[in-house]
Motif scaffolding. Structure first.
Motif: not given
Length: 383
Positions: A1-18
């Motif tokens: 199975m190939r599945i696209p990036d989880f866009e919500l988590e990608v965005f949070f990964g950049k900013h949620e903990f900073s």
């Protein structure tokens, strides 16, 4: 199975903990372990019992006492109708994988949490979207549109109620109409119900967690996905579940789980039992936080009525609002996080072209963070 990036988590990964000022979170105010154990009649005894938890493997389907505690959240359920999962994501992923086959047709609400539709697409299914519409009264769904999307090979209807990101909640009448429509054709209904217990935030708290029936209570082919992460504010436990009357489906999910987590963490299961013993109190607490924050947001959006369309959520701790600016909303949210340390979630992560953003109302520091946003708007030049 190939599945696209989880866009919500990608965005949070950049900013949620900073970013220090979080206004986009989808979960409620959390508890630490000491606070959770303090809910027990004998906190010291509860602490000692927790410290004696064996760190071995747990049962694949979940500790029987935990399954029974989850079953008590539903009417006429038992632990044979409950499968404990590692978070809601595992429940969604396993359910759709064992239920669907390549070529099946699936209907899913849109916008929606990405896995609710992308897992089906990655499995080779045909996908149709039951789209939310912006109205003067807020977000709305059209059941005639849902009927028009049905096909002879429709295998599942995937819903999320209360809904992420709009805060819409299917009424009991709508839930029953949905199940009746599915029953006519033997279609499964998979319901992400991770915000169950936070319906009607302005209503009374007593027995709020039973405010509306779950899909698994109404329909023999209904599957309810729940979790302690959202309405309960305990995402660190990573405890979720699937509940339903289709034992064949639950058995298949149990076996599929052997390729995923195999079992949940034993300390998490013990703490989950404590949380569920105090479910009404935890939900009432979080409903109170959401209620207070919605009042603050009402005043904020009234002050900025020229800049925002305020879609006040019907239920749950999140809302999906529109900002009237030129340019992409993702750029605005990136700038806001970078320049002011304020985090909002752009609607683009849900595949929305229009400038919507998600705001979260479940945290106690919402008022402080909203005031920071208010001050930034007064100083910033929006273009």
């Amino acid at each position: 199975m190939r599945i696209p990036d989880f866009e919500l988590e990608v965005f949070f990964g950049k900013h949620e903990f900073s970013a220090p000022h979080l206004l986009a979170q989808s979960d409620c105010e959390t508890l630490n372990i000491a606070e959770l154990l303090a809910l027990e009649p004998d906190p010291a005894g509860a602490r000692e019992a927790f410290l004696q938890t064996r760190l071995g493997y747990a049962e694949n389907d979940g500790k029987p006492e935990l399954r029974q505690a989850i079953a008590r959240l539903y009417r006429n359920a038992d632990n044979d109708r409950v499968l404990v999962q590692t978070g809601a994501q595992e429940g969604i992923f396993s359910c759709l994988n064992v239920l669907l086959e390549k070529g099946d047709h699936v209907i899913c609400m849109f916008p929606a949490y990405q896995s609710l539709h992308e897992v089906a697409r990655a499995a080779g299914c045909e996908l149709s979207f039951w789209r939310f519409r912006q109205t003067e009264q807020g977000w709305a769904l059209d059941f005639d549109e849902l009927k028009s999307l049905l096909r002879p090979h429709t295998r599942a209807i995937v819903v999320n109620t209360p809904h992420n990101p709009t805060g819409y909640a299917l009424s009991e009448a709508e839930l029953r109409a949905l199940c009746a429509l599915a029953a006519e054709r033997g279609i499964h209904v998979v319901a992400d119900e991770v915000y169950k217990g936070l319906e009607d935030p302005d209503g009374p708290d007593e027995n709020a967690w039973r405010a509306r029936p779950a899909i698994c209570e109404l329909y023999e082919r209904g599957v309810s996905i729940g979790v302690l992460s959202k309405a309960y504010g305990l995402p660190g436990l990573r405890i979720g579940w699937a509940a339903g009357r289709d034992r064949e489906l639950l058995t298949a999910m149990s076996r599929f789980k052997n390729y995923l987590s195999i079992c949940c963490a034993t300390p998490s299961e013990e703490l989950a039992l404590v949380a569920l013993r105090h479910a009404p109190a935890i939900l009432a607490r979080n409903r109170g936080v959401v209620r207070a924050n919605l009042a603050l947001a009402d005043a904020f959006f009234a002050r900025h009525a020229d800049l925002f369309t305020h879609n006040r959520p019907q239920a749950g701790p999140i809302g999906f609002h529109k900002i009237h600016i030129d340019g992409p909303v993702e750029g605005f949210c990136e700038r806001l996080a970078r320049k002011a340390g304020i985090l909002l979630l752009p609607g683009s992560v849900y595949g929305m072209d229009e400038p919507y953003f998600r705001m979260g109302y479940g945290r106690r520091n919402f008022g402080e963070n909203l005031a920071r946003f208010d001050a930034w708007l007064a100083e910033a030049k929006l273009d």
